[in-house]
Design an enzyme around this catalytic site. Structure first.
Site, PDB file in Angstrom:
ATOM      1  N   GLU A   1       0.842  -1.200   0.000  1.00 14.54           N
ATOM      2  CA  GLU A   1       0.000   0.000   0.000  1.00 14.54           C
ATOM      3  C   GLU A   1       0.883   1.260   0.000  1.00 14.54           C
ATOM      4  O   GLU A   1       1.828   1.367   0.776  1.00 14.54           O
ATOM      5  CB  GLU A   1      -0.859  -0.039   1.276  1.00 14.54           C
ATOM      6  CG  GLU A   1      -1.840   1.102   1.431  1.00 14.54           C
ATOM      7  CD  GLU A   1      -2.744   0.905   2.661  1.00 14.54           C
ATOM      8  OE1 GLU A   1      -2.485  -0.018   3.464  1.00 14.54           O
ATOM      9  OE2 GLU A   1      -3.719   1.671   2.801  1.00 14.54           O
TER      10      GLU A   1
ATOM     11  N   LYS B   1      -9.372   2.327  -2.395  1.00 11.72           N
ATOM     12  CA  LYS B   1      -9.654   1.650  -1.115  1.00 11.72           C
ATOM     13  C   LYS B   1     -11.049   2.013  -0.629  1.00 11.72           C
ATOM     14  O   LYS B   1     -11.435   3.190  -0.619  1.00 11.72           O
ATOM     15  CB  LYS B   1      -8.601   2.074  -0.093  1.00 11.72           C
ATOM     16  CG  LYS B   1      -8.620   1.323   1.225  1.00 11.72           C
ATOM     17  CD  LYS B   1      -7.423   1.772   2.082  1.00 11.72           C
ATOM     18  CE  LYS B   1      -7.288   1.004   3.374  1.00 11.72           C
ATOM     19  NZ  LYS B   1      -6.060   1.413   4.120  1.00 11.72           N
TER      20      LYS B   1
ATOM     21  N   TYR C   1      -9.521   3.883  13.362  1.00 15.71           N
ATOM     22  CA  TYR C   1      -9.390   3.475  14.757  1.00 15.71           C
ATOM     23  C   TYR C   1      -7.910   3.252  15.027  1.00 15.71           C
ATOM     24  O   TYR C   1      -7.091   3.357  14.108  1.00 15.71           O
ATOM     25  CB  TYR C   1     -10.200   2.191  15.010  1.00 15.71           C
ATOM     26  CG  TYR C   1      -9.809   1.065  14.093  1.00 15.71           C
ATOM     27  CD1 TYR C   1     -10.439   0.885  12.862  1.00 15.71           C
ATOM     28  CD2 TYR C   1      -8.763   0.198  14.417  1.00 15.71           C
ATOM     29  CE1 TYR C   1     -10.059  -0.122  12.000  1.00 15.71           C
ATOM     30  CE2 TYR C   1      -8.380  -0.812  13.558  1.00 15.71           C
ATOM     31  CZ  TYR C   1      -9.026  -0.977  12.361  1.00 15.71           C
ATOM     32  OH  TYR C   1      -8.632  -1.970  11.503  1.00 15.71           O
TER      33      TYR C   1
ATOM     34  N   CYS D   1      -5.642  -3.574   1.902  1.00 13.11           N
ATOM     35  CA  CYS D   1      -5.496  -3.693   3.361  1.00 13.11           C
ATOM     36  C   CYS D   1      -6.821  -3.794   4.122  1.00 13.11           C
ATOM     37  O   CYS D   1      -7.403  -4.865   4.193  1.00 13.11           O
ATOM     38  CB  CYS D   1      -4.654  -2.522   3.869  1.00 13.11           C
ATOM     39  SG  CYS D   1      -3.816  -2.876   5.446  1.00 13.11           S
TER      40      CYS D   1
ATOM     41  N   LYS E   1      -0.060 -10.502  15.584  1.00 17.83           N
ATOM     42  CA  LYS E   1      -0.863 -10.078  14.438  1.00 17.83           C
ATOM     43  C   LYS E   1      -0.619 -10.967  13.221  1.00 17.83           C
ATOM     44  O   LYS E   1      -1.507 -11.105  12.368  1.00 17.83           O
ATOM     45  CB  LYS E   1      -0.549  -8.626  14.089  1.00 17.83           C
ATOM     46  CG  LYS E   1      -1.611  -7.959  13.237  1.00 17.83           C
ATOM     47  CD  LYS E   1      -1.293  -6.487  13.112  1.00 17.83           C
ATOM     48  CE  LYS E   1      -2.305  -5.732  12.286  1.00 17.83           C
ATOM     49  NZ  LYS E   1      -1.887  -4.332  12.117  1.00 17.83           N
TER      50      LYS E   1
ATOM     51  N   GLY F   1      23.205   0.906  34.328  1.00 15.73           N
ATOM     52  CA  GLY F   1      23.435  -0.408  34.905  1.00 15.73           C
ATOM     53  C   GLY F   1      22.136  -1.198  35.050  1.00 15.73           C
ATOM     54  O   GLY F   1      22.164  -2.380  35.363  1.00 15.73           O
TER      55      GLY F   1
ATOM     56  N   THR G   1      15.082   5.759  27.514  1.00 14.71           N
ATOM     57  CA  THR G   1      15.069   4.313  27.737  1.00 14.71           C
ATOM     58  C   THR G   1      13.904   3.830  28.599  1.00 14.71           C
ATOM     59  O   THR G   1      13.906   2.705  29.063  1.00 14.71           O
ATOM     60  CB  THR G   1      16.399   3.873  28.390  1.00 14.71           C
ATOM     61  OG1 THR G   1      16.510   4.520  29.672  1.00 14.71           O
ATOM     62  CG2 THR G   1      17.576   4.274  27.530  1.00 14.71           C
TER      63      THR G   1
END
Lengths: 551, 551
Positions: free
Chosen positions: A44, A123, A129, A159, A192, A303, A401
């Site tokens: 797509e 499409k 959503y 899709c 998925k 660490g 992180t």
């Protein structure tokens, strides 16, 4: 009847890089032709990259996309590839808003042969959503497009069309289609792949056709397209599966809708979930870095397990030589924090330096008096100053992180440990952080290498080390309980009552729900990071900051 | 035939504060009854606040909203107000997603009388553009709801229903409606009052009915609902207009669709745009502060115009005694920076202190070597540390004082001057900052007071003062040119070619477009602030960070 050799081109486009994306398509068509394919189908919006979001409203963007499509058609012919039938995805102008002057576009599949367009499919089902805003950005089409190629009938859909009932897909069987070509921009989520494959098999059986499902690959902001393009026959049998998380060209010989064969032998087995999740994180980071023009990243190494996993992901993504880790101990940092950070850096071979923050914090505290919370946050923020100074001076992308659990409950210092342009484990809950760390070590150990993550970073109790002897579990429930509770409240949108029925303690529920809701303002200011679950923080979950509802 | 006295209740709900919102409604109905009104209409979703975003998918939220609606009906009757007809807005459950368990809701208007629901109207047109995601969050209804009250016929519709063609609104005339009640959650934009009124007048004439347009009032995150509820007769004549930016109860006597009268005399004149824009900013800030449980704000005072305007807005919003200004001069700060900041603080009477950053910066630089850019950013970030330390220690909300022009071109230091939970002038372009500053001074001077903003802050050339002698215009085009260019590129989504045709210099265009696009990652991490234009940064303009398109 001749056999049709079909190629699925799994390319990795960059949004807005029209030249680069076209070059990838051309190269894939050339490779397919060299392998005697006569039909090539791509993902797509492979012309523009996906998702283009509000670029869909810019007339100049849609016009440029259509020009690139026209150039592709010319270039295919010029390269003596005009005899191949090529199916690409591209936004096209549907209309123009007369009041605003903004474009109104279709999300289209275009079938090209012999230097012309055979036709376009628009499409029909526009997902609006989760992370998708397609009803905002496109207008729907309603007609199936079918074409003949070497005696077989092919129909194109896009899709979401196969994820919803009704629409053009329902007309496929009545149309005597042999093979349905599905162009996809389907982002990765854990599990998925199974749902997608079941869906494709169901489509094949219900509409009595073989299905070629071509997906994009690559990271685009917070999404990771995993490829994993598949072909099934009309009985729903899986014929072939493209590689996950890398560019690929999947070749299939088609006699008819029930007789399809792999051209080169491949395993159709899927990889396990840890492998998939980890590789999604690696690809998401690599593509964000490179597509945005960075060469290197900088991050703080405490660490602890979070920064360790991020450093290993970064090393796997862009090479340890491009990873700059900085240990920034404070007066409260334990000895193991410093030694574990250094151990990690030595194991992965990344750049490493130490910048103690004690004097900087003392200098600040001598001028400005601070509450306990302010003093804790100051340490995290002083580290942020160091990371951003390195980023500004040396051009590295700063990585933040924090994991998904921290983000959920606001267990981080805004403008402190949250600083950075990309958050590699933003959608990885703490229990999964440990699991992936162990998995990554086991992968290394299985081939006789040393695991990159120090055992001590995995086994020690997590701590922010912002005051003496502090550990996370002083102020948070145990992580296994917390993650299970968050799965219910955040992922499944369950209520207090539902959580009580699952056996969670009432006081814990109330405390955690309050923490999650009150941290919304921090999450809004957080870096993006790769979505790997069904409900990531960010555009997947849109909630007000000002909100007094707690349930 | 008796005259119907209609009241429009302009309440200021808080999202999720079901008790508080209901109390406001009850109080307004009681006040209306005391004024002999028999019919009261409120704004869209007055029960829950608006917009509720993905809370619409939480079954527990929709259930709680419906319970609150049921309580309201009981409480109205118990308070001997059951004889009034009351029209409120509330989300209601339409269905349940069987796979996910999530709610599927309607955006409804509910007509209440004598302790029961007379009926419900479900919003038909669900806006899914600009800041709205209603197609994501609701399902549409398709039927007009009409009821009789004291011999007149009333029909109910909701907000977007009158902005789009077709749907239930088109059936009003054929239905012999005397008065259409429109429940609205229509956020403020400069000039929108004119567009709204024209729309309401058009509706009245086309559908041959009087129209009572009830809007919400109040700030909700980045939106400011301005009230400005209006009533027009069937000829399109404006009968009455509620106050803008405050709670109000507008009373109208209705004989028939062409005979309507104000109950208490009010001016129907609208205020000028500067007044409206300024008051939107004040209300947006006040409600963000109070609805999120803060009592006070802290901000850096640089002596420049942006921080000065923010401080004045904050003082007008929550009282100068709750505003804490900090001057944080560096080695490059001019004398006038310090004196202008102090002058401002004295004029408005806010709290004020000075924290020089020289020693803190020197301490940092003695440990870590910095590039020029890093050294500039460090100053802004050291100031952020001070502001956040004050916020953490004393509980103030931190305000970030960047304007829309800076945000557009990324002329700010992320984690530096951008820190804060709320950005009062985020949607105010630099030229409008000056205009509003002058306007605010003139308002004070018109009543014999001293203008709150020092003349020097308005007249001096803007500078970030991060290096010796620096002024903004060293690195940016003149602000009048820049703002005009940004109006084209950002607000109107125009292309390079269109901007060239308007006479902008090619090199300037290319430079500015590049700056805007490359600053997307910073904007994503920015604080929210009140939208006052047709195109604010934030959910109004959704673009990828990873994006190579420049046009």
């Amino acid at each position: 009847m001749p056999i049709v050799r079909l190629a699925l081109g799994q390319t990795n486009p960059v949004v807005g890089d029209l030249e680069g994306n076209r070059a990838q398509i051309l190269a894939a068509v050339r490779a397919a032709a060299e392998q005697q394919a006569s039909l090539v189908v791509f993902g797509e919006m492979c012309i523009t990259g996906y998702p283009i979001e509000d670029l869909a409203c810019r007339e100049s963007f849609i016009t440029a996309a259509e020009s690139s499509l026209a150039s592709l058609i010319v270039e295919l012919k010029a390269a003596n590839l005009g005899h191949l039938t090529v199916v690409v995805g591209c936004p096209v102008l549907a209309a123009k808003n007369m009041r605003s002057g903004w474009a109104i576009a279709h999300n289209a599949a275009i079938v090209i042969r012999d230097g012309i367009e055979l036709g376009r499919y628009f499409k029909h089902h526009l997902p609006n959503y989760s992370v998708f805003d397609e009803y905002r950005n496109f207008v729907a089409g309603n007609e199936l497009f079918t074409f003949e190629h070497h005696g077989l009938r092919f129909s194109t859909v896009i899709c979401e069309d196969i994820w919803q009932a009704g629409g053009p897909v329902a007309k496929i069987a009545g149309n005597n289609t042999d093979v349905t070509l599905v162009l996809n921009g389907s982002p990765f989520e854990i599990d998925k792949d199974d749902r997608r494959l079941a869906l494709v098999k169901g489509l094949a059986v219900q509409q009595n056709c073989a299905v070629a499902y071509a997906n994009l690959v690559g990271g685009q902001d917070d999404l990771v397209f995993d490829g994993d393009s598949v072909v099934v026959d009309a009985s729903g049998k899986l014929i072939a599966r493209a590689n996950q998380f890398e560019n690929d060209l999947l070749l299939i010989d088609i006699e008819n809708k029930t007789q399809l064969h792999q051209v080169t032998s491949r395993s159709n087995a899927k990889q396990d979930d840890d492998w998939q999740a980890y590789n999604a994180l690696v690809l998401g980071l690599r593509d964000y870095v490179h597509k945005n023009g960075f060469k290197s990243v900088v991050l703080g190494l405490s660490g602890g397990i979070d920064s360790a996993l991020c450093a290993v992901i970064a090393s796997d993504a862009i090479g340890a030589e491009n990873v700059f880790g900085i240990s920034m101990p404070s007066r409260y940092s334990s000895d193991h924090s410093k030694s574990d950070a250094q151990d990690l850096a030595e194991r992965i071979g990344c750049n490493y330096e130490t910048q103690a923050i004690g004097d900087l914090v003392a200098s600040f505290e001598s001028q400005i008096s601070l509450s306990d919370t302010a003093a804790e946050n100051l340490q995290a923020r002083m580290r942020a100053l160091i990371l951003m100074a390195k980023s500004n001076s040396e051009g590295h992308l700063t990585l933040t992180t924090g994991n998904k659990t921290e983000l959920a409950v606001g267990y981080s210092t805004i403008y402190g440990d949250s600083v950075g342009g990309f958050a590699p484990i933003k959608d990885v809950e703490k229990t999964l952080v440990w699991q992936l760390a162990k998995w990554r070590n086991s992968v290394a150990e299985a081939v006789g290498k040393i695991g990159p993550i120090p055992a001590n970073s995995i086994s020690k109790p997590p701590s922010a080390e912002l005051r003496p002897g502090q550990i996370d579990q002083d102020s948070l429930p145990p992580y296994d309980v917390l993650d299970a509770l968050l799965e219910g409240y955040v992922q499944r949108r369950e209520s207090r009552q539902q959580l009580l029925q699952q056996g969670f303690d009432a006081a814990t529920i109330d405390r955690v729900l309050g923490l999650v809701d009150r941290a919304e303002w921090k999450r809004r200011q957080g870096a993006i990071g790769p979505k790997i679950t069904g409900m990531a923080f960010g555009r997947d979950r849109r909630l007000p900051i000002t909100n007094k509802f707690r349930n």
